[in-house]
Each structure stands twice: as C-alpha cells, then as structure tokens.
Motif scaffolding. Sequence first.
Motif, PDB file in Angstrom:
ATOM      1  N   ASP A 276      38.392  28.543  37.533  1.00 57.59           N
ATOM      2  CA  ASP A 276      39.731  28.898  38.023  1.00 57.59           C
ATOM      3  C   ASP A 276      40.451  27.701  38.647  1.00 57.59           C
ATOM      4  OD1 ASP A 276      39.714  31.948  37.648  1.00 57.59           O
ATOM      5  OD2 ASP A 276      37.834  31.573  38.708  1.00 57.59           O
ATOM      6  N   ASN A 277      39.808  26.512  38.582  1.00 52.96           N
ATOM      7  CA  ASN A 277      40.446  25.262  39.045  1.00 52.96           C
ATOM      8  C   ASN A 277      40.891  25.318  40.503  1.00 52.96           C
ATOM      9  OD1 ASN A 277      40.248  24.019  36.440  1.00 52.96           O
ATOM     10  ND2 ASN A 277      41.998  25.252  35.788  1.00 52.96           N
ATOM     11  N   VAL A 278      40.044  25.874  41.358  1.00 52.40           N
ATOM     12  CA  VAL A 278      40.364  25.953  42.781  1.00 52.40           C
ATOM     13  C   VAL A 278      39.506  25.002  43.616  1.00 52.40           C
ATOM     14  CG1 VAL A 278      41.240  28.319  42.685  1.00 52.40           C
ATOM     15  CG2 VAL A 278      38.780  27.907  43.042  1.00 52.40           C
ATOM     16  N   ILE A 279      38.711  24.153  42.957  1.00 53.52           N
ATOM     17  CA  ILE A 279      37.828  23.224  43.665  1.00 53.52           C
ATOM     18  C   ILE A 279      38.421  21.816  43.634  1.00 53.52           C
ATOM     19  CG2 ILE A 279      35.534  22.186  43.752  1.00 53.52           C
ATOM     20  CD1 ILE A 279      35.552  25.104  44.543  1.00 53.52           C
ATOM     21  N   ILE A 280      38.462  21.167  44.796  1.00 54.83           N
ATOM     22  CA  ILE A 280      38.948  19.797  44.918  1.00 54.83           C
ATOM     23  C   ILE A 280      37.770  18.882  45.233  1.00 54.83           C
ATOM     24  CG2 ILE A 280      40.495  18.253  46.178  1.00 54.83           C
ATOM     25  CD1 ILE A 280      42.133  20.679  46.976  1.00 54.83           C
ATOM     26  N   ASN A 281      37.666  17.776  44.490  1.00 58.57           N
ATOM     27  CA  ASN A 281      36.643  16.751  44.744  1.00 58.57           C
ATOM     28  C   ASN A 281      35.217  17.294  44.752  1.00 58.57           C
ATOM     29  OD1 ASN A 281      38.675  14.791  45.015  1.00 58.57           O
ATOM     30  ND2 ASN A 281      38.911  15.258  47.206  1.00 58.57           N
TER      31      ASN A 281
END
Length: 217
Positions: free
Chosen positions: A158-163
């Motif tokens: 869901d592309n909600v993770i950063i780095n």
Amino acid sequence: TDQASGNTYEVQTSFSIDSVGKDIDFKVIDNTGSYTVLGTEYCRNSNDILLEAVENYPNGGAGYFKGPTLGFNTDDKSFKATFRPSSTTPDQPLAISFYFITDASSPKVGCGSDTVTKIVTVHSLTSLSFNLRDNYNSEEKPVVLNGTPTGGVFSSPDNVIINSTTLSPSLTTNFNTNNPLNITYTYTDANQCTSTLTKTTKVYKADELIENLSSLY
C-alpha cells in the motif's frame, strides 16, 4: 617350478578391473534437467530439493537412497529422491546417502557400488515481532516501527512505508474500508535465512469537520 626338470618359470598374465560405480554421485536436478551440487546448508523455508543419481555405471540395476526420517522421500530401487527442508528436523547434521546394485542387464550381476554420503543442515527461521496498532488516523505524523530482532526492513504493497522503517498513514488512499493495510517485516539472519511477518492495520479519515472538538485530548 617344473618338477620333472627342476626348472622354475615365471608366468605373467594381465587383467583389468572395471569398477562398479567408481564415480557414483548424486546431485540436485531442476525442472530444466540441469544438475547442481547439493548444498551443505538450507533454510526451513527453502524449496523442495529433487535429487538424482549420476555416473551410475553400468546402467541399470536398483538404486537405494537413504535420508532423514522426516522430510525425505524415495521409492524403493529408485535413482531419485525428494528432500523437503520445510518438513525435516532442523538445526542438526542430516545424512543423505546413495548406492546401487547391478541387475541381470549388467555383465556384473549383483555387484554393489560404494555408498556416497553427504551431510546437510537445515536452519530454523528466526521468530519475528513488531509493534503495530489496530488503526491509525490519516492525519497523524509518521510512526517509526520497531521490529525484533532489529536490523530488518518494513514494506507494504500500500506504499505507506518510508525508508523501510516508518509508517506514514497519510500516504494511503485506502481509507475507511474493510480492506486492511498489510505491513510486512523482513529479516535475514546470520545463516542467510530470511523470515517474514505480516500484520494488518486500518487507516481512518474523517468524512467531515467535527464541531466543538478540542485540539487537546
């Protein structure tokens, strides 16, 4: 020695030794028919391994594989076997061996080859955990996720993770639905075995302004 004459004679003869299975071996065979060497270490989640005897000279006869009690299958008199790391006993040396005996199709009926034995260890997977709430507010600040053991990475379709470390609820478009977000923690240990753990959460977003709501709570 000729008893009549008393003379001594030296008699010479020659013969060849044609060893049965002098180069016998077994290897991993893939779905293209290619052979590779059996490794010494595998992980609990490694794929099944198909083994096949090679260099079983002369052709014909009966093959005999022997392996661990758990996670090893072969038919009697077969030149093939299947080793399943996911089903065998982990974290200890496991012996896999093979030999064959010639049959009536060979001029050397009933001769046995040497036994080839290889040792394999299957490593357990590392148990994982990480903190994740049941739900998040789409307007809240990014939240750093902590996995155990440390050193792994986080990901989400869901592309909600950063780095690879931080959950940013505002990045999702999947608000207020019955479809949860999938968050996965992936960790690779010293044995190069990779474990994964997936949890789910939801992100909620207010549909309209909420009157008389204090900013302090």
